[in-house]
Write an enzyme that holds these catalytic residues in place. Structure first.
Site, PDB file in Angstrom:
ATOM      1  N   HIS A 189      31.872  62.905  74.364  1.00  0.00           N
ATOM      2  CA  HIS A 189      31.925  61.666  73.580  1.00  0.00           C
ATOM      3  C   HIS A 189      30.903  61.813  72.454  1.00  0.00           C
ATOM      4  O   HIS A 189      29.851  62.435  72.636  1.00  0.00           O
ATOM      5  CB  HIS A 189      31.547  60.465  74.435  1.00  0.00           C
ATOM      6  CG  HIS A 189      32.549  60.151  75.504  1.00  0.00           C
ATOM      7  ND1 HIS A 189      32.972  58.873  75.764  1.00  0.00           N
ATOM      8  CD2 HIS A 189      33.216  60.952  76.383  1.00  0.00           C
ATOM      9  CE1 HIS A 189      33.857  58.889  76.750  1.00  0.00           C
ATOM     10  NE2 HIS A 189      34.010  60.144  77.146  1.00  0.00           N
TER      11      HIS A 189
ATOM     12  N   GLU B 156      35.533  60.134  83.668  1.00  0.00           N
ATOM     13  CA  GLU B 156      34.446  59.981  82.682  1.00  0.00           C
ATOM     14  C   GLU B 156      33.118  59.759  83.400  1.00  0.00           C
ATOM     15  O   GLU B 156      33.015  58.922  84.286  1.00  0.00           O
ATOM     16  CB  GLU B 156      34.768  58.787  81.778  1.00  0.00           C
ATOM     17  CG  GLU B 156      33.666  58.472  80.780  1.00  0.00           C
ATOM     18  CD  GLU B 156      34.045  57.350  79.839  1.00  0.00           C
ATOM     19  OE1 GLU B 156      35.150  57.382  79.264  1.00  0.00           O
ATOM     20  OE2 GLU B 156      33.236  56.419  79.692  1.00  0.00           O
TER      21      GLU B 156
HETATM   22  C1  LIG Z   1      37.562  55.544  75.777  1.00  0.00           C
HETATM   23  C2  LIG Z   1      36.262  54.960  75.298  1.00  0.00           C
HETATM   24  C3  LIG Z   1      35.099  55.732  75.361  1.00  0.00           C
HETATM   25  C4  LIG Z   1      33.874  55.221  74.902  1.00  0.00           C
HETATM   26  N1  LIG Z   1      32.749  56.011  74.981  1.00  0.00           N
HETATM   27  C5  LIG Z   1      31.565  55.550  74.509  1.00  0.00           C
HETATM   28  C6  LIG Z   1      30.385  56.366  74.524  1.00  0.00           C
HETATM   29  O1  LIG Z   1      30.401  57.507  74.984  1.00  0.00           O
HETATM   30  N2  LIG Z   1      29.230  55.843  74.030  1.00  0.00           N
HETATM   31  C7  LIG Z   1      29.178  54.577  73.505  1.00  0.00           C
HETATM   32  O2  LIG Z   1      28.098  54.167  73.050  1.00  0.00           O
HETATM   33  N3  LIG Z   1      30.279  53.781  73.462  1.00  0.00           N
HETATM   34  C8  LIG Z   1      31.466  54.229  73.951  1.00  0.00           C
HETATM   35  N4  LIG Z   1      32.579  53.435  73.904  1.00  0.00           N
HETATM   36  C9  LIG Z   1      32.465  52.071  73.378  1.00  0.00           C
HETATM   37  C10 LIG Z   1      32.692  52.043  71.852  1.00  0.00           C
HETATM   38  O3  LIG Z   1      31.636  52.733  71.201  1.00  0.00           O
HETATM   39  C11 LIG Z   1      32.724  50.582  71.433  1.00  0.00           C
HETATM   40  O4  LIG Z   1      33.897  49.968  71.900  1.00  0.00           O
HETATM   41  C12 LIG Z   1      32.492  50.324  69.958  1.00  0.00           C
HETATM   42  O5  LIG Z   1      32.137  48.950  69.783  1.00  0.00           O
HETATM   43  C13 LIG Z   1      33.689  50.611  69.056  1.00  0.00           C
HETATM   44  O6  LIG Z   1      33.930  51.937  68.950  1.00  0.00           O
HETATM   45  P1  LIG Z   1      35.246  52.459  68.154  1.00  0.00           P
HETATM   46  O7  LIG Z   1      35.134  53.922  68.089  1.00  0.00           O
HETATM   47  O8  LIG Z   1      36.478  51.871  68.708  1.00  0.00           O
HETATM   48  O9  LIG Z   1      34.930  51.808  66.713  1.00  0.00           O
HETATM   49  P2  LIG Z   1      35.824  51.507  65.470  1.00  0.00           P
HETATM   50  O10 LIG Z   1      37.148  52.145  65.550  1.00  0.00           O
HETATM   51  O11 LIG Z   1      34.996  51.808  64.280  1.00  0.00           O
HETATM   52  O12 LIG Z   1      36.071  49.927  65.590  1.00  0.00           O
HETATM   53  C14 LIG Z   1      34.996  48.995  65.642  1.00  0.00           C
HETATM   54  C15 LIG Z   1      35.431  47.668  65.026  1.00  0.00           C
HETATM   55  O13 LIG Z   1      35.657  47.830  63.619  1.00  0.00           O
HETATM   56  C16 LIG Z   1      37.021  47.582  63.264  1.00  0.00           C
HETATM   57  N5  LIG Z   1      37.402  48.730  62.428  1.00  0.00           N
HETATM   58  C17 LIG Z   1      37.803  49.970  62.819  1.00  0.00           C
HETATM   59  N6  LIG Z   1      37.997  50.774  61.762  1.00  0.00           N
HETATM   60  C18 LIG Z   1      37.692  50.035  60.670  1.00  0.00           C
HETATM   61  C19 LIG Z   1      37.682  50.324  59.281  1.00  0.00           C
HETATM   62  N7  LIG Z   1      38.007  51.536  58.829  1.00  0.00           N
HETATM   63  N8  LIG Z   1      37.284  49.336  58.428  1.00  0.00           N
HETATM   64  C20 LIG Z   1      36.938  48.105  58.895  1.00  0.00           C
HETATM   65  N9  LIG Z   1      36.937  47.785  60.223  1.00  0.00           N
HETATM   66  C21 LIG Z   1      37.304  48.733  61.082  1.00  0.00           C
HETATM   67  C22 LIG Z   1      37.810  47.515  64.569  1.00  0.00           C
HETATM   68  O14 LIG Z   1      38.853  46.568  64.508  1.00  0.00           O
HETATM   69  C23 LIG Z   1      36.738  47.103  65.581  1.00  0.00           C
HETATM   70  O15 LIG Z   1      36.606  45.710  65.624  1.00  0.00           O
HETATM   71  C24 LIG Z   1      33.821  53.905  74.373  1.00  0.00           C
HETATM   72  C25 LIG Z   1      34.995  53.119  74.336  1.00  0.00           C
HETATM   73  C26 LIG Z   1      36.191  53.637  74.777  1.00  0.00           C
HETATM   74  C27 LIG Z   1      37.427  52.772  74.733  1.00  0.00           C
END
Ligand SMILES: Cc1cc2nc3c(=O)[nH]c(=O)nc-3n(C[C@H](O)[C@H](O)[C@H](O)COP(=O)(O)OP(=O)(O)OC[C@H]3O[C@@H](n4cnc5c(N)ncnc54)[C@H](O)[C@@H]3O)c2cc1C
Length: 295
Positions: A76, A16
């Site tokens: 991403h 990445e």
């Molecule tokens: C492999 C990887 C790549 C990443 N790449 C980037 C990047 O390119 N750019 C960047 O800015 N960040 C990146 N991140 C960080 C990521 O954006 C953060 O961790 C962010 O805070 C959460 O993203 P998520 O997609 O897991 O969110 P979500 O899945 O939406 O989760 C966020 C929070 O909401 C809760 N949640 C999830 N779904 C729901 C729902 N339907 N209703 C209510 N609550 C819910 C979860 O428990 C969690 O606490 C990356 C993380 C990982 C692990």
């Protein structure tokens, strides 16, 4: 090719990168990509800037990596601080440019903001973004998951339930947040399988750049640094080179144990630096991966 199809055939090793803040750093980034290409990664991914400044660069870089290397690529995409229309336009452009894989994410709250506040006209969670992509595009979709629960999660069980929903909505594989204790990963995979998550779960590993940097990132992500590693890093607070070597040893041991225990894939958070990942992969010479050339 869809990354899920690659994962169906083989265990993956992937890298990445993040778009540099300044355009004039792009050539250096491509030199790193070029040097790491000798390890024949299964795919390479390019992050999407939370703050917005580097977002256009993600598209440009991911298209160039696809064109200029033999590796498959994954863009991403975060939905925070953007309208649904803006996110949709990015997807149209990526799709039109021949990109076949995206990792659909929510994104972090902007700097200085403790909690995430969705845009009125935006997607609230990754689950909604995944549903949108699945309904409107034929892109391969990945999503994030958290061996140590996400910092904003209500609890581990709820966090896992949302990971399952991401898969139900169309995520074809998951990549974990970085972790430094494999027991957290194995416990998470066991719980995920029990919860009915049957897609590949790729382990995300981040080599150490310096003691201060890894402590900052781990604390932001809610990842523990095991006491043994922490003690070794404490001894290199003022010596980044020594900290990097400690990290290489630790991540090599992590990756070896994961590979030996049958992990679906390992995704290295390369941080645009090649030294540590090269050293780790040379240490490993992973059986079953196409692997680095002998030299
Ligand atoms: C492999 C990887 C790549 C990443 N790449 C980037 C990047 O390119 N750019 C960047 O800015 N960040 C990146 N991140 C960080 C990521 O954006 C953060 O961790 C962010 O805070 C959460 O993203 P998520 O997609 O897991 O969110 P979500 O899945 O939406 O989760 C966020 C929070 O909401 C809760 N949640 C999830 N779904 C729901 C729902 N339907 N209703 C209510 N609550 C819910 C979860 O428990 C969690 O606490 C990356 C993380 C990982 C692990």
């Amino acid at each position: 090719m869809k990354i899920r199809d690659i994962l169906n055939r083989q265990r993956t090793v992937s890298f990445e990168f993040f778009p540099p803040r300044e355009r004039d750093r792009i050539p250096a980034m491509f030199r790193t990509i070029d040097r790491l290409s000798v390890f024949r990664p299964s795919f390479m991914s390019v992050t999407y800037g939370a703050g917005g400044s580097t977002r256009a660069l993600t598209e440009e870089i991911v298209v160039r990596v696809k064109r200029e290397t033999d590796a498959e690529v994954m863009a991403h995409l975060t939905c925070s601080a953007q309208s649904k229309e803006a996110v949709h336009s990015v997807l149209v452009r990526l799709d039109g440019a021949g990109i076949e894989n995206v990792i659909a994410l929510r994104g972090d709250p902007p700097k200085g903001q403790a909690t995430f506040v969705p845009q009125a006209a935006g997607f609230e969670h990754a689950t909604e973004l995944i549903r949108h992509i699945k309904r409107n595009f034929s892109l391969g979709i990945a999503a994030a998951c958290y061996p140590e629960p996400h910092p904003e999660a209500v609890d581990a069980k709820t966090d896992l339930e949302y990971a399952r929903r991401k898969v139900d909505e169309g995520a074809e594989f998951l990549i974990t947040q970085l972790f430094y204790d494999n027991r957290d990963f194995h416990a998470f995979v066991d719980r995920a399988r029990q919860a009915g998550i049957d897609v590949p779960i790729v382990a995300g590993l981040m080599p150490v750049v310096s003691t201060s940097q890894i402590r900052r990132i781990a604390s932001m992500c809610g990842a523990k640094i095991p006491p043994d590693l922490n003690r070794k890093l404490e001894e290199c607070v003022d010596d980044d080179e020594a900290a990097r070597e400690v990290g290489i040893e630790h991540t090599t041991a992590q990756a070896r144990e994961l590979w030996d225990s049958g992990v679906d894939g390992i995704h290295f958070y390369v941080l645009n630096r090649r030294y540590s990942v090269s050293a780790i992969l040379r240490n490993l010479a992973l059986p079953g991966h196409k692997g680095p050339p002998k030299d």
